[in-house]
Motif scaffolding. Sequence first.
Motif, PDB file in Angstrom:
ATOM      1  N   THR A   1       6.550  -5.843  -3.873  1.00 46.87           N
ATOM      2  CA  THR A   1       5.649  -5.188  -2.097  1.00 46.87           C
ATOM      3  C   THR A   1       4.603  -4.858  -2.815  1.00 46.87           C
ATOM      4  O   THR A   1       4.577  -4.155  -4.109  1.00 46.87           O
ATOM      5  N   HIS A   2       3.652  -4.889  -1.492  1.00 47.99           N
ATOM      6  CA  HIS A   2       2.212  -5.056  -2.411  1.00 47.99           C
ATOM      7  C   HIS A   2       1.826  -3.652  -1.718  1.00 47.99           C
ATOM      8  O   HIS A   2       1.788  -3.308  -0.519  1.00 47.99           O
TER       9      HIS A   2
ATOM     10  N   MET B   1      -1.044  -3.267   1.084  1.00 54.73           N
ATOM     11  CA  MET B   1      -1.207  -3.711   2.060  1.00 54.73           C
ATOM     12  C   MET B   1      -2.706  -2.983   3.174  1.00 54.73           C
ATOM     13  O   MET B   1      -2.945  -2.084   3.326  1.00 54.73           O
TER      14      MET B   1
ATOM     15  N   LEU C   1       2.503  -6.048  11.754  1.00 50.94           N
ATOM     16  CA  LEU C   1       3.387  -4.759  10.762  1.00 50.94           C
ATOM     17  C   LEU C   1       4.640  -5.210  10.114  1.00 50.94           C
ATOM     18  O   LEU C   1       5.086  -4.742   9.050  1.00 50.94           O
TER      19      LEU C   1
ATOM     20  N   GLU D   1       6.481  -5.669   6.892  1.00 50.71           N
ATOM     21  CA  GLU D   1       6.924  -4.365   6.352  1.00 50.71           C
ATOM     22  C   GLU D   1       7.978  -4.353   5.107  1.00 50.71           C
ATOM     23  O   GLU D   1       7.649  -3.177   4.661  1.00 50.71           O
TER      24      GLU D   1
ATOM     25  N   ILE E   1       5.571  -4.359   1.862  1.00 50.21           N
ATOM     26  CA  ILE E   1       4.244  -3.372   2.312  1.00 50.21           C
ATOM     27  C   ILE E   1       5.423  -1.788   1.333  1.00 50.21           C
ATOM     28  O   ILE E   1       6.099  -1.598   1.494  1.00 50.21           O
TER      29      ILE E   1
ATOM     30  N   LEU F   1       0.661   1.339   2.569  1.00 52.41           N
ATOM     31  CA  LEU F   1      -0.143   0.833   3.870  1.00 52.41           C
ATOM     32  C   LEU F   1      -1.251   1.610   3.648  1.00 52.41           C
ATOM     33  O   LEU F   1      -1.531   2.519   3.932  1.00 52.41           O
TER      34      LEU F   1
ATOM     35  N   ARG G   1       7.191   3.249   5.957  1.00 54.19           N
ATOM     36  CA  ARG G   1       6.144   2.944   4.540  1.00 54.19           C
ATOM     37  C   ARG G   1       4.719   4.683   4.783  1.00 54.19           C
ATOM     38  O   ARG G   1       5.182   4.349   5.225  1.00 54.19           O
TER      39      ARG G   1
END
Length: 283
Positions: A2-3, A5, A112, A116, A119, A122, A151
Amino acid sequence: MTHVMACIDYSQSSLAVCDYAAWAAQKLGAPLTLLHVLDEEKYPAAADLSGNIGLGSREHLLEELATLDAQRARLALEQGQHTLEKARERTVVSGAAFPELKQRHGHLVESLSELEAEIRLLVIGRVGENSNRGAQSLGSQIEAVVRTIHRPILITASSYRRPEKVMVAFDGSPTAYKTVQMFAASQLCEGLPIHLVMVGADLEDNREALEKARSMLISSGFEVHAEIRQGDVEAALHVYQSEHGIDLLVMGAYGHSRIRQFLVGSTTTTMLRTATMPVLLLR
């Protein structure tokens, strides 16, 4: 994996989004992705208008209109790509690892939602490029984003200020305890002093609830100052922020009583609209 974002557009607030996203990616040790979504309503994809032959229609004019739409969309995508590349330069200068760039043609919330699963956090500006509201207002898409994306969401201030002091708003509800647990487990604010603030009557039940939450944070290694303030929730939190130089507000997106009516005249909505600092919403 996961990042972090970050939503990038052509608004002035994107500069702060870049800086907060770079800070968050470093604190979390997470990869960074920069996302630009080209609004499909403003820049529609090329359409086949060959069947639209009605009163007053000229087929060659319809073809020219379709061609112009396609050219506008192509140029807007190229401009968006250039904006993403400049945003990447800014985040790298701010210390983030070389971020991934993503570009979508459609609607922000739908894009988005599709992303998701990727993420972790966010990062989005309070107002976007199409907003005619002031820098401290709340953009029209924020409500839809918060309702849709489950998130953590960092809604940035209009300019960047590295967070050094954090305020966690606490109301004693089960959701508030969950917010404290999520926050305590995150690396985002590791090493920063935490101000745990409850607005309500100075009663034994409230003191016990606040102490329980404080102990949860202390057990995770945080330095915590806990306090009960009386009065109107929004006003009391703003006064506390001003008195203590708070740089980041942490809230649960849902709670009980008034806060449960999220973005329908609720405390949360008002704080998002009026806060001069970034707000981290935890779900």
